[in-house]
Motif scaffolding. Structure first.
Motif: not given
Lengths: 244, 244
Positions: B10-13, B17-18, B22-23, B107-111
């Motif tokens: 989900i990224g940093p928060g 930034m998602m 992912a959303l 797997i769904v990548p994120g930052v």
């Protein structure tokens, strides 16, 4: 007030792998500047935006164009594939920024191939890892060799960017040989992904010995596990450390 | 057909930034499983979704819950902060997957913080880099030491995750000492970012000598440049290699 210029990582290609922030920045800008291939990846969403491009190897000219357009009071976004700051244009943009002190850079991160490729292969970088580019266009090959050796000695999971090109057809083989002569065994679990986040994504898990004898193209990202990595059900997994 | 379980970075928060992917995955799922802090980061968008959590150090139980919920024909998403496969739950999820062969992981990548933190600092990992966690909860400290030494010898830019905790108050100092005794100079350009993508983000550029004597908290990501990195205008930049 400083003129803001955005340096935006657009991820591997598919629009749904962009961050919301990246999409919103591009929505609001007046001109998008980038390498022609990346501009095409953007697809229909930005088809009516002004776009400026330079061919490959004219990256510095591309950076200068960003600042020149910003001087015309345009809102400018420079796009990079993957992340803006992983072999991207963030660093050269800061160099050119020194000549334009009225401009301020805003870096918008994106999903780099180490992450998007890892998601396709399973969990190859789920512990400490290194990212190394095999391109010696801007880096002396001796330094690349030194880093490959250090990566093997540290037992890192390894991601290789730019593993091949027409002029560098045997670089992946040379890289594997350096790993093999620095403690990595032939049965080390590895994998690679081609065309991540684009049409025709393919991937393969294999051993380091097999990887050494594999020809890959320039749209490939290569993953080499650490000594604890394994392949199961055609997925490459590097343990996080839990005892299960 | 296999039951799909999503492991989502989900990224940093911050929601923007998602990635779009992912959303969308979280929009469509029936139940979201994660560490309580990460569930809170999601905010209002998913306030009506069923959520299941376990406290810290019960990661394996959290993984098992995903497969148990999937057996009830629910669409399950496990969330990870940052990227799903960088010190995330992708690898332990593949371990538990062996017991549930009717399930398939997506797997769904994120930052990850290496990218989102780099964007705040400037361009600290714009060339070959390593990511190392200083947490010795699941990794012997001797291996961490070996990797720090290898990172210094390879002249990589370095990102340190988990640089500190209450029990590990002096680990960053120890890590800096290992780098200093393996060829990094005291004036090496460094930086750190606190609360990336969350309220109260702060960052600082400083030398390795100064970093050695700095106390950081557990919400900090630390960046150590390579021998060519520099600080300019309070930004940490690692050259990509162009002569400008």
């Amino acid at each position: 007030m400083a003129r803001e210029i955005y340096v935006v990582g657009i991820g591997p290609g598919a629009e749904d792998m962009m961050t919301v922030q990246a999409l919103e920045v591009l929505d609001k800008c007046d001109v998008i500047i980038g390498y022609s291939v990346y501009l095409e990846l953007l697809g229909d969403r930005y088809k009516d935006k002004e776009k400026l491009q330079t061919p490959m190897k004219q990256e510095i000219r591309r950076c200068e164009m960003c600042f020149e357009e910003a001087q015309k009071d345009k809102r400018v976004a420079m796009i990079c594939s993957g992340d803006a700051g992983v072999y991207g244009m963030a660093a050269p943009m800061y160099e050119i920024n020194k000549r334009y002190p009225d401009c301020e850079l805003v870096i918008v991160p994106g999903v780099t191939a180490a992450l998007s490729g890892a998601a396709v292969l399973g969990a190859p970088i789920n512990h400490d890892f290194v990212v190394i580019s095999l391109s010696d266009l801007l880096t002396p090959w001796e330094l690349i060799e030194k880093r490959l050796a250090a990566a093997a000695m540290g037992d890192f999971a390894i991601v290789l960017y730019n593993p091949s090109s027409i002029k560098r057809a045997d670089y992946l083989m040379k890289a594997c040989d350096i790993l093999l002569s620095n403690g990595c065994k032939e049965d080390r679990a590895c994998g690679y992904v081609v065309n991540i986040g684009r049409e025709g994504t393919t991937s393969k898990c294999l051993t380091l010995g097999e990887l050494r004898n594999t020809k890959v193209n320039m749209f490939t990202t290569v993953f080499i596990g650490n000594s604890k990595s394994y392949i199961f059900n055609n997925k490459l997994v590097t343990r996080r450390g839990y005892e299960i």
